[in-house]
Design an enzyme around this catalytic site. Structure first.
Site, PDB file in Angstrom:
ATOM      1  N   HIS A 100     -44.047   0.292  31.177  1.00 30.28           N
ATOM      2  CA  HIS A 100     -43.230   1.077  30.371  1.00 30.28           C
ATOM      3  C   HIS A 100     -43.341   2.410  30.701  1.00 30.28           C
ATOM      4  CE1 HIS A 100     -41.452   2.978  26.885  1.00 30.28           C
ATOM      5  NE2 HIS A 100     -40.433   2.100  26.901  1.00 30.28           N
ATOM      6  N   HIS A 103     -38.392  -8.642  24.613  1.00 32.67           N
ATOM      7  CA  HIS A 103     -38.611  -7.262  24.983  1.00 32.67           C
ATOM      8  C   HIS A 103     -39.995  -6.917  25.304  1.00 32.67           C
ATOM      9  CE1 HIS A 103     -39.144  -3.005  23.779  1.00 32.67           C
ATOM     10  NE2 HIS A 103     -38.026  -2.946  24.752  1.00 32.67           N
TER      11      HIS A 103
END
Ligand code: G3P
Ligand code: MG
Length: 238
Positions: A47, A6
């Site tokens: 992100h 991730h």
């Protein structure tokens, strides 16, 4: 059960950097998840829309140009990678799950993907495009059926995985907080893979295995991989 790193191996290295991606490749993961934002006709692997949590910069990413963004420290001296850098690094090694955060132009995205497929060992089968923006995914599935789609949800929808089937998705990616057996069974009935984020605790890995999910996103892929291998060994030797 597949293991996706991730944001790369982000528990050990600065998230969404080449360093984190190299660490994930060293862990021999099945896939790597990254997040992208489109700025200045390029895709940056990061992100947040805001720079300050993960970089030495400040303010919204969209207010800057390429040169400034590339001058920032994304942790341990790493620069914010571009999508093409990541594709080149990962090509031919594992699945790359590109989570589309701030993407406006899907034709620009297609041009980067097509270029990487042409010029590197990247195979179209190794690309998985996911997003919480289901309208964007719908446009993609209308235009380019060869790209596998991962439909993201941070809730347990009224009609379970139906939304992902409507997008012709390959997989549905659900927050661990909202998964249950009915959701998994419904997704599997619709021929969808179930991938769950973010699964780091060993008890959570055990629970996901028991639910029969197809893959998990972990910040600690080395630990996740060895724990899953241990579970498989245990069940084969019972
Ligand atoms: O793609 C799975 C997961 O990354 C979605 O949430 O906020 O970590 O990008 P987030
Ligand atoms: Mg993500």
């Amino acid at each position: 059960m597949l293991i996706f790193a991730h944001r790369g191996a982000s528990g050990a290295e600065p998230e969404n950097t080449l360093r984190a991606i190299k660490a994930a490749l060293d862990a021999d993961v099945d896939g790597i998840e990254i997040d992208i934002h489109e700025v200045d006709n390029k895709f940056f692997v990061i992100h947040d829309r805001w720079l300050q949590r993960t970089t030495s910069g400040n303010g919204q990413i969209y207010h800057y140009k390429y040169d400034h963004l590339r001058s920032l420290d994304a942790g341990m001296g790493e620069t914010i990678p571009t999508l093409d850098e990541v594709l080149t690094l990962v090509a031919g090694k594992c699945t790359i799950n590109i989570e589309l955060k701030g993407v406006n132009s899907i034709s620009l995205l297609f041009s980067y993907l097509d270029h990487a497929i042409k010029t590197t060992a990247l195979a179209v089968e190794d690309i998985l495009l996911s997003s919480f923006n289901h309208r964007l995914l719908y446009k993609i599935c209308q235009q380019r059926t060869e790209f596998a789609i991962g439909a993201l949800t941070a809730c347990c929808p009224l009609e379970y995985a139906k939304f992902a089937e409507q997008l012709n998705a390959y997989s549905v990616h659900i927050d661990i907080d909202f998964i249950n057996q009915d959701f998994v069974d419904d997704a599997h009935k619709r021929d969808l893979k179930v991938f769950v984020y973010t699964v780091d605790e060993l008890d959570d890995i055990n629970a996901m295995k028991a639910l029969g999910v197809d893959g998990i996103f972990s910040n600690f892929p080395t630990i996740a991989k060895s724990h899953v291998a241990h579970l498989i060994f245990k069940s084969n030797n019972q």
